[in-house]
Scaffold this motif. Sequence first.
Motif, PDB file in Angstrom:
ATOM      1  N   UNK A 181       0.813  -1.208   0.000  1.00 47.23           N
ATOM      2  CA  UNK A 181       0.000   0.000   0.000  1.00 47.23           C
ATOM      3  C   UNK A 181       0.851   1.264   0.000  1.00 47.23           C
ATOM      4  N   UNK A 182       2.113   1.152   0.478  1.00 43.28           N
ATOM      5  CA  UNK A 182       2.989   2.321   0.511  1.00 43.28           C
ATOM      6  C   UNK A 182       3.321   2.813  -0.893  1.00 43.28           C
ATOM      7  N   UNK A 183       3.389   1.895  -1.840  1.00 42.61           N
ATOM      8  CA  UNK A 183       3.742   2.272  -3.210  1.00 42.61           C
ATOM      9  C   UNK A 183       2.596   2.020  -4.190  1.00 42.61           C
ATOM     10  N   UNK A 184       1.404   1.779  -3.664  1.00 39.63           N
ATOM     11  CA  UNK A 184       0.288   1.376  -4.505  1.00 39.63           C
ATOM     12  C   UNK A 184      -0.179   2.512  -5.415  1.00 39.63           C
ATOM     13  N   UNK A 185      -0.323   2.182  -6.697  1.00 38.79           N
ATOM     14  CA  UNK A 185      -0.822   3.117  -7.693  1.00 38.79           C
ATOM     15  C   UNK A 185      -2.114   2.540  -8.254  1.00 38.79           C
ATOM     16  N   UNK A 186      -3.255   3.076  -7.820  1.00 41.42           N
ATOM     17  CA  UNK A 186      -4.543   2.520  -8.224  1.00 41.42           C
ATOM     18  C   UNK A 186      -4.794   2.733  -9.712  1.00 41.42           C
ATOM     19  N   UNK A 187      -5.399   1.719 -10.331  1.00 37.71           N
ATOM     20  CA  UNK A 187      -5.836   1.862 -11.711  1.00 37.71           C
ATOM     21  C   UNK A 187      -6.944   2.906 -11.775  1.00 37.71           C
ATOM     22  N   UNK A 188      -6.978   3.736 -12.804  1.00 37.32           N
ATOM     23  CA  UNK A 188      -8.118   4.647 -12.966  1.00 37.32           C
ATOM     24  C   UNK A 188      -9.419   3.856 -13.039  1.00 37.32           C
ATOM     25  N   UNK A 189     -10.482   4.452 -12.542  1.00 34.47           N
ATOM     26  CA  UNK A 189     -11.765   3.761 -12.495  1.00 34.47           C
ATOM     27  C   UNK A 189     -12.183   3.260 -13.885  1.00 34.47           C
ATOM     28  N   UNK A 190     -12.004   4.093 -14.905  1.00 34.99           N
ATOM     29  CA  UNK A 190     -12.429   3.717 -16.250  1.00 34.99           C
ATOM     30  C   UNK A 190     -11.618   2.523 -16.763  1.00 34.99           C
ATOM     31  N   UNK A 191     -10.325   2.493 -16.471  1.00 28.88           N
ATOM     32  CA  UNK A 191      -9.478   1.368 -16.887  1.00 28.88           C
ATOM     33  C   UNK A 191      -9.894   0.089 -16.181  1.00 28.88           C
ATOM     34  N   UNK A 192     -10.217   0.202 -14.905  1.00 25.24           N
ATOM     35  CA  UNK A 192     -10.662  -0.947 -14.132  1.00 25.24           C
ATOM     36  C   UNK A 192     -11.951  -1.518 -14.714  1.00 25.24           C
ATOM     37  N   UNK A 193     -12.902  -0.631 -15.019  1.00 23.17           N
ATOM     38  CA  UNK A 193     -14.177  -1.067 -15.592  1.00 23.17           C
ATOM     39  C   UNK A 193     -13.969  -1.750 -16.937  1.00 23.17           C
ATOM     40  N   UNK A 194     -13.089  -1.201 -17.754  1.00 23.02           N
ATOM     41  CA  UNK A 194     -12.850  -1.749 -19.081  1.00 23.02           C
ATOM     42  C   UNK A 194     -12.133  -3.095 -19.029  1.00 23.02           C
ATOM     43  N   UNK A 195     -11.093  -3.174 -18.203  1.00 17.12           N
ATOM     44  CA  UNK A 195     -10.287  -4.405 -18.162  1.00 17.12           C
ATOM     45  C   UNK A 195     -11.075  -5.597 -17.634  1.00 17.12           C
ATOM     46  N   UNK A 196     -11.932  -5.352 -16.632  1.00 15.80           N
ATOM     47  CA  UNK A 196     -12.625  -6.467 -15.987  1.00 15.80           C
ATOM     48  C   UNK A 196     -14.104  -6.568 -16.377  1.00 15.80           C
ATOM     49  N   UNK A 197     -14.559  -5.674 -17.251  1.00 15.92           N
ATOM     50  CA  UNK A 197     -15.938  -5.736 -17.706  1.00 15.92           C
ATOM     51  C   UNK A 197     -16.950  -5.500 -16.603  1.00 15.92           C
ATOM     52  N   UNK A 198     -16.653  -4.550 -15.722  1.00 15.64           N
ATOM     53  CA  UNK A 198     -17.517  -4.264 -14.579  1.00 15.64           C
ATOM     54  C   UNK A 198     -18.011  -2.834 -14.647  1.00 15.64           C
ATOM     55  N   UNK A 199     -18.951  -2.531 -13.769  1.00 20.42           N
ATOM     56  CA  UNK A 199     -19.454  -1.172 -13.608  1.00 20.42           C
ATOM     57  C   UNK A 199     -19.177  -0.722 -12.172  1.00 20.42           C
ATOM     58  N   UNK A 200     -18.774   0.534 -12.028  1.00 21.43           N
ATOM     59  CA  UNK A 200     -18.487   1.060 -10.691  1.00 21.43           C
ATOM     60  C   UNK A 200     -19.135   2.420 -10.483  1.00 21.43           C
ATOM     61  N   UNK A 201     -20.468   2.476 -10.527  1.00 24.67           N
ATOM     62  CA  UNK A 201     -21.139   3.739 -10.212  1.00 24.67           C
ATOM     63  C   UNK A 201     -21.070   4.000  -8.707  1.00 24.67           C
ATOM     64  N   UNK A 202     -21.485   5.163  -8.291  1.00 24.60           N
ATOM     65  CA  UNK A 202     -21.623   5.451  -6.859  1.00 24.60           C
ATOM     66  C   UNK A 202     -23.080   5.253  -6.451  1.00 24.60           C
ATOM     67  N   UNK A 203     -23.366   4.473  -5.418  1.00 30.15           N
ATOM     68  CA  UNK A 203     -22.402   3.733  -4.594  1.00 30.15           C
ATOM     69  C   UNK A 203     -22.185   2.310  -5.130  1.00 30.15           C
ATOM     70  N   UNK A 204     -20.990   1.756  -4.876  1.00 28.39           N
ATOM     71  CA  UNK A 204     -20.649   0.382  -5.240  1.00 28.39           C
ATOM     72  C   UNK A 204     -20.069  -0.334  -4.031  1.00 28.39           C
ATOM     73  N   UNK A 205     -20.495  -1.575  -3.830  1.00 32.28           N
ATOM     74  CA  UNK A 205     -19.940  -2.423  -2.769  1.00 32.28           C
ATOM     75  C   UNK A 205     -19.049  -3.483  -3.391  1.00 32.28           C
TER      76      UNK A 205
END
Length: 389
Positions: A181-205
């Motif tokens: 977590x000290x060096x963690x670089x999160x994927x942009x939300x749009x990239x995450x949605x595209x790569x895994x075929x998911x949706x991440x609207x607010x709110x998401x669990x």
Amino acid sequence: MRTIAVVTGTRADYGLLRGLLRAIEDDAQLDLRLIVTGTHLSDAFGRTIGEIQSDGFEVAASVPIWSGVDTPLAAAEDIGRALPGYARALVELAPDVVVVLGDRLEAFAAAAAATILSVPVAHIHGGELTEGAMDDALRHSITKMSYLHFTSTADHRRRVIQLGEDPERVFFHGAPIVDILDTFDAMPREELESQFGIRMPDPTALVTFHPAVMDVAPAEQLAEELLEGLLAVEDLHIIITGSNSDIGTEAVRERIARFVAEHAERVDYVESFGQRGYLSAMRWASVVAGNSSSTVLEAPVLGTPSVLVGDRQKGRPIGASVAVPDPTAGAITAAIRGQIAAASGSDGDTPFGTPGFAVRTAATLRDARLPRPPKKTFHDLPEEQHDSH
């Protein structure tokens, strides 16, 4: 040159071990031998050995362990059949020490094989408690089979010493996840949605649920309460990840599959995100729910509020950002709503140490005395003063 064998059996422990594997490879005095087992070799669980190989690690040995049947009898029989596989791998690789992490049956069987062969064992994440799972007994058994210990908190170090281990062989180098977590670089939300075929609207669990044989209620019942509780939260999008290969997992996975199919407009399913994908999904999620250890460790450190269901993690440090409702749909719904409203789950200081676990642990593996056989004496605590009557 000292040869270090490291055992990985699931996507979860591999994510925690990756930094240590790199640190071992980077040390000119250490020779890494990676043993891959467990769900890494299972198509049903995503065959995540591919992730290991794509990261550039050479697999020195593969030890199949699971038959695909999830009953207690089958698990016991699988472990019996796995022992010769671990033993042959260790004889062939001839390591100076074998590193195992956590509390799963894969680690227990590998430690047992090493103990019989008089190979010193180094155990990561000992001294912890998970009172709702048989992992608790397995973890403490691994501690007693191990010669070196790397604990995630100072309290866990004290508990390992309480189990009779010499303090000079018990190291608090921090938790592996702190490095990540000290060096963690999160994927942009749009990239995450595209790569895994998911949706991440607010709110998401983000939801992960594993069966635990000693939980407060049967796994199927807890899973049903969790799913009903999630569904009752208005406008909540739900992303569910795959369960571990624990006893009882087949029924849980079947129920989750039906839930995903019945509510496709609100639910996405990802068998395995991989570590960066999973942490990125957690970073962008409104709330984390279920009974994975990530609800009490990664989520608080990342600042995402979480809801812990059941007793699978009972005994671990639980921060203020973790809600622990009664295991009923209504209570779970209320807790999820409350956590979404809270918005932030940052606990600030944690007991899990500072970054540097991988480097410190690799140095200890390089420099520590490793006798063969690894004979130990029982370290007694100072005798307590008792009233004479």
